[in-house]
Scaffold this motif. Structure first.
Motif, PDB file in Angstrom:
ATOM      1  N   GLY A 259     -82.359  98.670  61.425  1.00 36.19           N
ATOM      2  CA  GLY A 259     -81.323  97.647  61.343  1.00 36.19           C
ATOM      3  C   GLY A 259     -80.623  97.524  62.682  1.00 36.19           C
ATOM      4  N   LEU A 260     -80.296  96.318  63.071  1.00 32.26           N
ATOM      5  CA  LEU A 260     -79.671  96.061  64.372  1.00 32.26           C
ATOM      6  C   LEU A 260     -78.500  95.101  64.216  1.00 32.26           C
ATOM      7  N   MET A 261     -77.357  95.501  64.741  1.00 29.44           N
ATOM      8  CA  MET A 261     -76.178  94.632  64.792  1.00 29.44           C
ATOM      9  C   MET A 261     -75.487  94.840  66.137  1.00 29.44           C
ATOM     10  N   TYR A 262     -74.572  93.919  66.477  1.00 31.93           N
ATOM     11  CA  TYR A 262     -73.888  93.982  67.758  1.00 31.93           C
ATOM     12  C   TYR A 262     -72.376  94.098  67.573  1.00 31.93           C
ATOM     13  N   LYS A 263     -71.787  94.967  68.365  1.00 32.20           N
ATOM     14  CA  LYS A 263     -70.333  94.957  68.505  1.00 32.20           C
ATOM     15  C   LYS A 263     -70.008  94.026  69.665  1.00 32.20           C
ATOM     16  N   SER A 264     -69.331  92.918  69.373  1.00 29.70           N
ATOM     17  CA  SER A 264     -69.011  91.941  70.409  1.00 29.70           C
ATOM     18  C   SER A 264     -67.508  91.729  70.546  1.00 29.70           C
ATOM     19  N   ASN A 265     -66.744  92.419  69.728  1.00 33.30           N
ATOM     20  CA  ASN A 265     -65.289  92.265  69.731  1.00 33.30           C
ATOM     21  C   ASN A 265     -64.664  93.652  69.875  1.00 33.30           C
ATOM     22  N   VAL A 266     -63.760  93.821  70.814  1.00 32.45           N
ATOM     23  CA  VAL A 266     -63.165  95.142  71.041  1.00 32.45           C
ATOM     24  C   VAL A 266     -62.329  95.603  69.854  1.00 32.45           C
ATOM     25  N   GLU A 267     -61.966  94.685  68.967  1.00 35.46           N
ATOM     26  CA  GLU A 267     -61.190  95.063  67.788  1.00 35.46           C
ATOM     27  C   GLU A 267     -62.055  95.749  66.736  1.00 35.46           C
ATOM     28  N   GLU A 268     -63.370  95.538  66.787  1.00 38.85           N
ATOM     29  CA  GLU A 268     -64.276  96.208  65.856  1.00 38.85           C
ATOM     30  C   GLU A 268     -64.451  97.667  66.264  1.00 38.85           C
ATOM     31  N   THR A 269     -64.861  98.491  65.315  1.00 39.03           N
ATOM     32  CA  THR A 269     -65.261  99.856  65.645  1.00 39.03           C
ATOM     33  C   THR A 269     -66.769  99.973  65.475  1.00 39.03           C
TER      34      THR A 269
ATOM     35  N   HIS B 199     -79.078 107.098  64.792  1.00 41.06           N
ATOM     36  CA  HIS B 199     -78.267 105.993  65.308  1.00 41.06           C
ATOM     37  C   HIS B 199     -78.442 105.930  66.811  1.00 41.06           C
ATOM     38  N   ILE B 200     -78.585 104.721  67.318  1.00 36.13           N
ATOM     39  CA  ILE B 200     -78.736 104.511  68.755  1.00 36.13           C
ATOM     40  C   ILE B 200     -77.742 103.440  69.184  1.00 36.13           C
ATOM     41  N   ALA B 201     -76.908 103.756  70.151  1.00 34.28           N
ATOM     42  CA  ALA B 201     -75.956 102.783  70.715  1.00 34.28           C
ATOM     43  C   ALA B 201     -76.439 102.392  72.103  1.00 34.28           C
ATOM     44  N   ILE B 202     -76.449 101.087  72.369  1.00 30.91           N
ATOM     45  CA  ILE B 202     -76.904 100.578  73.664  1.00 30.91           C
ATOM     46  C   ILE B 202     -75.743  99.810  74.294  1.00 30.91           C
ATOM     47  N   PRO B 203     -75.019 100.424  75.234  1.00 29.81           N
ATOM     48  CA  PRO B 203     -73.896  99.715  75.869  1.00 29.81           C
ATOM     49  C   PRO B 203     -74.381  98.585  76.771  1.00 29.81           C
TER      50      PRO B 203
ATOM     51  N   ASP C 179     -60.790  97.344  81.534  1.00 34.32           N
ATOM     52  CA  ASP C 179     -60.276  96.125  82.155  1.00 34.32           C
ATOM     53  C   ASP C 179     -59.284  96.446  83.272  1.00 34.32           C
ATOM     54  N   LYS C 180     -58.481  97.496  83.093  1.00 31.56           N
ATOM     55  CA  LYS C 180     -57.545  97.881  84.144  1.00 31.56           C
ATOM     56  C   LYS C 180     -58.300  98.445  85.350  1.00 31.56           C
ATOM     57  N   ARG C 181     -59.356  99.213  85.070  1.00 33.04           N
ATOM     58  CA  ARG C 181     -60.156  99.774  86.154  1.00 33.04           C
ATOM     59  C   ARG C 181     -60.803  98.664  86.981  1.00 33.04           C
ATOM     60  N   LEU C 182     -61.296  97.628  86.308  1.00 30.58           N
ATOM     61  CA  LEU C 182     -61.945  96.526  87.011  1.00 30.58           C
ATOM     62  C   LEU C 182     -60.960  95.769  87.889  1.00 30.58           C
ATOM     63  N   LYS C 183     -59.713  95.704  87.472  1.00 30.87           N
ATOM     64  CA  LYS C 183     -58.707  95.013  88.271  1.00 30.87           C
ATOM     65  C   LYS C 183     -58.375  95.777  89.551  1.00 30.87           C
ATOM     66  N   GLU C 184     -58.440  97.106  89.497  1.00 29.20           N
ATOM     67  CA  GLU C 184     -57.951  97.917  90.598  1.00 29.20           C
ATOM     68  C   GLU C 184     -59.034  98.379  91.568  1.00 29.20           C
ATOM     69  N   ASN C 185     -60.214  98.687  91.080  1.00 27.11           N
ATOM     70  CA  ASN C 185     -61.172  99.401  91.919  1.00 27.11           C
ATOM     71  C   ASN C 185     -61.912  98.512  92.911  1.00 27.11           C
ATOM     72  N   ILE C 186     -61.798  97.197  92.803  1.00 30.18           N
ATOM     73  CA  ILE C 186     -62.489  96.308  93.727  1.00 30.18           C
ATOM     74  C   ILE C 186     -62.037  96.548  95.164  1.00 30.18           C
ATOM     75  N   ARG C 187     -60.837  97.055  95.340  1.00 26.69           N
ATOM     76  CA  ARG C 187     -60.328  97.302  96.696  1.00 26.69           C
ATOM     77  C   ARG C 187     -61.152  98.367  97.422  1.00 26.69           C
TER      78      ARG C 187
ATOM     79  N   GLU D  68     -62.844 103.264  72.537  1.00 27.03           N
ATOM     80  CA  GLU D  68     -61.614 103.333  73.332  1.00 27.03           C
ATOM     81  C   GLU D  68     -61.800 102.725  74.719  1.00 27.03           C
ATOM     82  N   SER D  69     -63.030 102.750  75.221  1.00 28.02           N
ATOM     83  CA  SER D  69     -63.288 102.177  76.545  1.00 28.02           C
ATOM     84  C   SER D  69     -63.310 100.660  76.532  1.00 28.02           C
ATOM     85  N   GLU D  70     -63.409 100.069  75.332  1.00 28.59           N
ATOM     86  CA  GLU D  70     -63.426  98.606  75.154  1.00 28.59           C
ATOM     87  C   GLU D  70     -64.632  97.942  75.825  1.00 28.59           C
TER      88      GLU D  70
END
Length: 308
Positions: A264-274, A227-231, A9-17, A169-171
Motif C-alpha cells: 500500500g502506498l500513500m503520501y504525506k503532503s500536509n505538515v499537519e498530518e502525521t 514500513h518504508i518512508a521515502i522523504p 523552514d527556518k533553516r532554509l531562511k537562514e543558511n543561504i548566507r 517534527e521536521s515538517e
C-alpha cells in the motif's frame, strides 16, 4: 542551534548566507549560457559573488571594479537573499540587440534563480534529515539500546516510530509511506515451520532493503509487516519502488518458499498530518492489493506447488 532543534523552514531562511555560487551551480554551465548570449547579441557579461568577487566573465571586465552596494547590477537571488550580481556592458551593441539581450538575460536569471532554489532546498533538506537521524540514533541508543530488528537488520518498531516522529517534527513534505505485508506467511509457518517462515521474512527484508535508496527509512513494525518512508521522493519514485519489490518477490526462485508482498502506498503532503495517520491509510491500500493478489490463480498455483 543544531538542525534537529530548528524547523526546516527556518533553516532554509537562514543558511543561504553560507552558500557561494559554486555551492549552488555548475559554474561552467553558467559560463556556457553567458557565452551563448554574448554570441547572439554582442553583450558582455560579468557574474560576481554576493560581496563582489568576480566569478565568471564573458568579455573584457579587467578595468571594472564591481560596487555591489552603490551599483549592484542585476541581483541573483535565492531563498530571498542575494547570492550574486550580474553586470553587463553594451558598447557597440545595436539597439535591437540590446532589447533582445535584456529579455534573454531576464529569462536566464529567472532560470538560474529557480535552479538555485531547487539545489539549495534539496541540499539543506538532505543535511537536515541526516542531522535528525544522527540525533535520534544517539537518543535511542541512550534510552533503548539497539535500534535494529535482530532477524532482518532493518529498524525495529520502536526506533522506526521515533524516526517517523522526527520526520513529522521536521515538517518535511512530501513523504511517501509504503506498507509491505508478506502474503501467506502463516502458510509457510504451518507447512515448513518456524525456521523456514523466519527465512521468508529475511528474504523479503533483503529485497526491500536492496531496492531502497540511501535516504529511505525501512522498519519491521510487525511480524510480517514492513514500513518504508521515502522523504521528498521524485515523481514516480515510490511507485517504481513498489513495483520493483513486488517484481523481485514474484521472480524469486526457492525450492520451498514463495516470497510475495502486498503493498500500500500513500503520501504525506500536509505538515499537519502525521506519518502514523498516513501509514494507516496505506494499510487500507495494502489490504486492497492483498485481496487482488491472493485471487490470482497463478500465485495460488505457485504457492501450493509443493503441496500436491
Amino acid at each position: 542551534m543544531g538542525y534537529g532543534t530548528m524547523p526546516l523552514d527556518k533553516r532554509l531562511k537562514e543558511n543561504i548566507r553560507n552558500y557561494r555560487l559554486a555551492n549552488l551551480y555548475k559554474i561552467e554551465e553558467l559560463i556556457s549560457q553567458m557565452r551563448l548570449l554574448h554570441e547572439l547579441t554582442g553583450i558582455k557579461i560579468l557574474l560576481t559573488e554576493r560581496h563582489g568577487e568576480k566569478m565568471a566573465a564573458v568579455g573584457n571586465f579587467a578595468d571594472f571594479t564591481p560596487d555591489v552596494v552603490g551599483e549592484p547590477g542585476r541581483k541573483l537571488r535565492v531563498a530571498n537573499r542575494t547570492v550574486g550580481h550580474i553586470y553587463t556592458r553594451e558598447e557597440d551593441v545595436e539597439p535591437e540587440k540590446k532589447k533582445m539581450a535584456a529579455a534573454f538575460l531576464e529569462t536566464l536569471v529567472t532560470m538560474w534563480e529557480r535552479l538555485g532554489e531547487e539545489v539549495y532546498a534539496g541540499r539543506e533538506s538532505a543535511v537536515y534529515i541526516d542531522e535528525i537521524e544522527l540525533s535520534m540514533e544517539e537518543a535511542h541508543r541512550a534510552k533503548h539500546g539497539e535500534k535494529n530488528d535482530i532477524l532482518t537488520g532493518v529498524l525495529n518498531r520502536a526506533y522506526f516510530k521515533e524516526r517517523m516522529k522526527a520526520l513529522d517534527e521536521s515538517e518535511v513534505v512530501p513523504v511517501a509511506a509504503v506498507e509491505a505485508n508478506i502474503n501467506d506467511w502463516k502458510f509457510a509457518n504451518d507447512h515448513y515451520g518456524d525456521e523456514e517462515s523466519d527465512r521468508l521474512i529475511q528474504i523479503v527484508a533483503q529485497i526491500v532493503k536492496e531496492e531502497a535508496g540511501e535516504e529511505y527509512i525501512v522498519g519491521r513494525v510487525d511480524g510480517d509487516v514492513f514500513h518504508i518512508a521515502i522523504p521528498m521522493p521524485e515523481e514516480g519514485e515510490a511507485e517504481g519502488y513498489r513495483e520493483r519489490i513486488q517484481s523481485r518477490c514474484r521472480d524469486y526462485v526457492d525450492p520451498k518458499l514463495t516470497p510475495s508482498v502486498a503493498v500500500g502506498l500513500m503520501y504525506k503532503s500536509n505538515v499537519e498530518e502525521t506519518l502514523e495517520e498516513v501509514f494507516a491509510e496505506a494499510e487500507y491500500k495494502m489490504f486492497e492489493n492483498k485481496f487482488e493478489m491472493k485471487q490470482n490463480p497463478a500465485y495460488q498455483a505457485r504457492l501450493r506447488r509443493n503441496q500436491r
